[in-house]
Motif scaffolding. Structure first.
Motif: not given
Ligand code: XMP
Length: 532
Positions: A418, A453, A457, A530-531
């Protein structure tokens, strides 16, 4: 011959009747929904196991078999390479329910006929019940079911009768109660089918005669007993505890089974969320009284991550470092001869890939589950037969707090995936603080209920801002809020303007280094949750 029910004795119909679990074999014929069938069957209180068509006969021999369900599938029963249901399955003396493709295969195999191309039924379809006993017990005469088929049965095998029909499908549901053979053209396992759970329950309890005792309390007691038997009077187990649902429930079961002979190892990799380490120590160490060792490996992980910006390299290094730390720690427990793991059933089902072929690797997942193989420890995996919702139900039964059971998923590589770009101490601290603001504000407002979620980030993207009268040139914080049911696909979530404003103002005011907050409005696909 009549197949159903197999026996009138409740004890013999228990899932836990003998050495092997008694239940339903689900034959995966390539349907999208096969796991859903297994979950619905289990919700009805019956044990079920999924196997591919090629392994079904062998699996049937190893189970204490009460009945069989043949899943749907995308193929036509006549197509080359279509999954073949072995004839032996119809000769085992147990009831069989075919769903969609499974029904078509069964009807054709038993002397009926299937044809394609005349009609296509897709989606919500009104169904009229013609025979309201047995499979349709307690199902209203008129209801809506989910259809998805091109081919259909055009002639029934001898002995079969119509149980239900739709406007376009004269054989919406059929059966030969004498032999215990049933077929439904619709999908009872999907939530769009009204009374689908009732129908599956009628099959597994009413027709197959199962006792319906596959319930959290009895599953937990059964697993505790099995752990005791496997580990013996003197065996010791080490377990990597992450604080996630799986390892937490696995720890609870093992602790109840063997007490202090369970040694939990929690690795603080420095990539955890605010207060995570303290709450795990308080809950499992102090509250539940487990033997818990915390390994402070924060510096080690950060050293391994220094200068690394590639997401896959980050993931690999973190996974590798975890194994190393765990291996070193595990060696201290010289008496330990078992390794506990929270492996779940969806991780061990082998049949799906057989039809689905290779899927592209998007991210190399790392979990506490992926532990060293060379420790020469035998595995104890008390959740290996369970779905996530069953694990939660057992955790609840064992007294685990809702905050653990309903915890949002958190990736093994933690905050590292993140933080876009390089991970260092300062960035971890910034993100931890911003993330705590995001989660605590959302939870305090009760806005987390619809979200799968919600987290922050860190983007290493500098932009110009103004604070007081001074120019700033600082990082960006992204809010990631997603709605999902399984993490496989997701939609972006939203919060009310006041809450968004409060989160944004607090992050910029309280976390030095951020001067801008943005909202990520990307669904999955094409983005991932997620990134990195
Ligand atoms: P993505 O980012 O692939 O994530 O859309 C899907 C879900 O998986 C979680 N995730 C992980 N979980 N270990 C895990 O246990 C990992 O390495 C990992 N990476 C992503 C993610 O949080 C989301 O719920």
């Amino acid at each position: 011959m009549t197949n159903a029910p197999m026996t009138d004795s409740p004890a013999q119909n228990s899932a836990f009747h003998g050495d092997r679990l008694r239940g339903i074999l689900i034959v995966d014929l390539g349907a999208q929904y096969t796991q859903l069938i297994a979950r619905r069957v289990r919700e009805a209180g019956a044990w079920s196991e999924i196997h591919s068509a090629t392994k079904a006969v062998e699996a049937a021999q190893h189970m204490d078999l009460a009945g069989i369900i043949l899943s749907g599938g995308p193929a036509s029963v006549y197509a080359e390479g279509a999954p073949q249901v072995p004839d032996e399955l119809f000769r085992l003396g147990v009831p069989v329910l075919g769903i969609c493709y499974g029904m078509q295969w069964m009807c054709r195999a038993l002397g009926g006929a299937v044809e394609g191309g005349h009609t296509r039924e897709f989606g919500h379809t009104p169904l009229t019940v013609d025979e309201s006993k047995g499979l349709f017990q307690s199902v209203p005469n008129q209801s809506v079911v989910w259809m998805s088929h091109g081919d259909k049965v055009t002639r029934l095998p001898a002995g079969f009768q119509v149980l239900a029909h739709s406007a376009d499908c004269a054989f919406g549901a059929v059966g030969d109660p004498e032999r215990g053979f049933y077929g439904v053209q619709f999908h009872p396992e999907v939530s769009h089918t009204q009374h689908g759970t009732q129908l599956l329950s009628n099959f597994v309890i009413g027709i197959c005669g199962l006792a319906g005792d596959w319930k959290p309390a009895s599953i937990a007691e059964h697993q505790i007993q099995r752990i005791k038997e496997q580990v013996g009077e003197t065996g010791e187990v080490i377990l990597g505890l992450s604080g996630g649902v799986d390892s937490s429930v696995a720890a609870m079961l093992m602790h109840q089974a063997i007490g202090d002979r369970l040694h939990c190892i929690f690795v603080d990799n420095g990539l955890l969320r605010h207060g995570e380490r303290e709450s795990i120590e308080a809950m499992f160490g102090q509250h539940f009284g487990m033997d818990l060792t915390t390994v402070d490996a924060r510096d080690r992980f950060l050293e391994r991550l220094a200068g690394v910006t590639d997401p896959e390299v980050k993931r690999k290094r973190i996974g590798h470092e975890f194994v190393e730390v765990f291996r070193e720690e595990a060696k201290r427990f010289t008496q330990a001869n078992f390794l506990g793991q929270g492996t779940l059933y969806p991780d061990v089902i082998e049949s799906v890939a057989e039809h689905g072929g290779q899927t592209a690797m998007i991210k190399s997942h790392h979990n506490v589950g992926g532990l060293p193989e060379d420790l020469e420890l035998d595995l104890v995996e008390p959740l290996r037969e369970l779905f996530k919702d069953e694990v939660r139900a057992i955790g609840r039964y064992l007294g685990l707090h809702e905050s653990v059971l309903m915890r949002q998923p958190f990736p093994g590589p933690g905050l590292a995936v993140r933080i876009v770009g390089e991970v260092n101490h300062e960035r971890c601290e910034m993100l931890r603080r911003a993330d705590h603001i995001v989660t605590s504000e959302i939870e305090a407002a009760g806005a987390h209920h619809g979200l799968w979620q919600y987290f922050a980030v860190l983007l290493p993207l500098h932009s110009v801002g103004v604070m007081g009268d001074a120019r700033t040139y600082e990082y960006t914080c992204a809010l990631r809020l997603v709605e999902s049911t399984d993490g496989m696909t997701a939609d972006w979530g939203y919060l009310d303007r006041g809450l968004l404003r409060r989160i944004s103002s607090r992050i910029v005011a309280e976390v030095r280094g951020f001067n801008r907050v943005v909202l990520d409005i990307s669904s999955k696909p094409p983005a991932t949750i997620e990134w990195e």
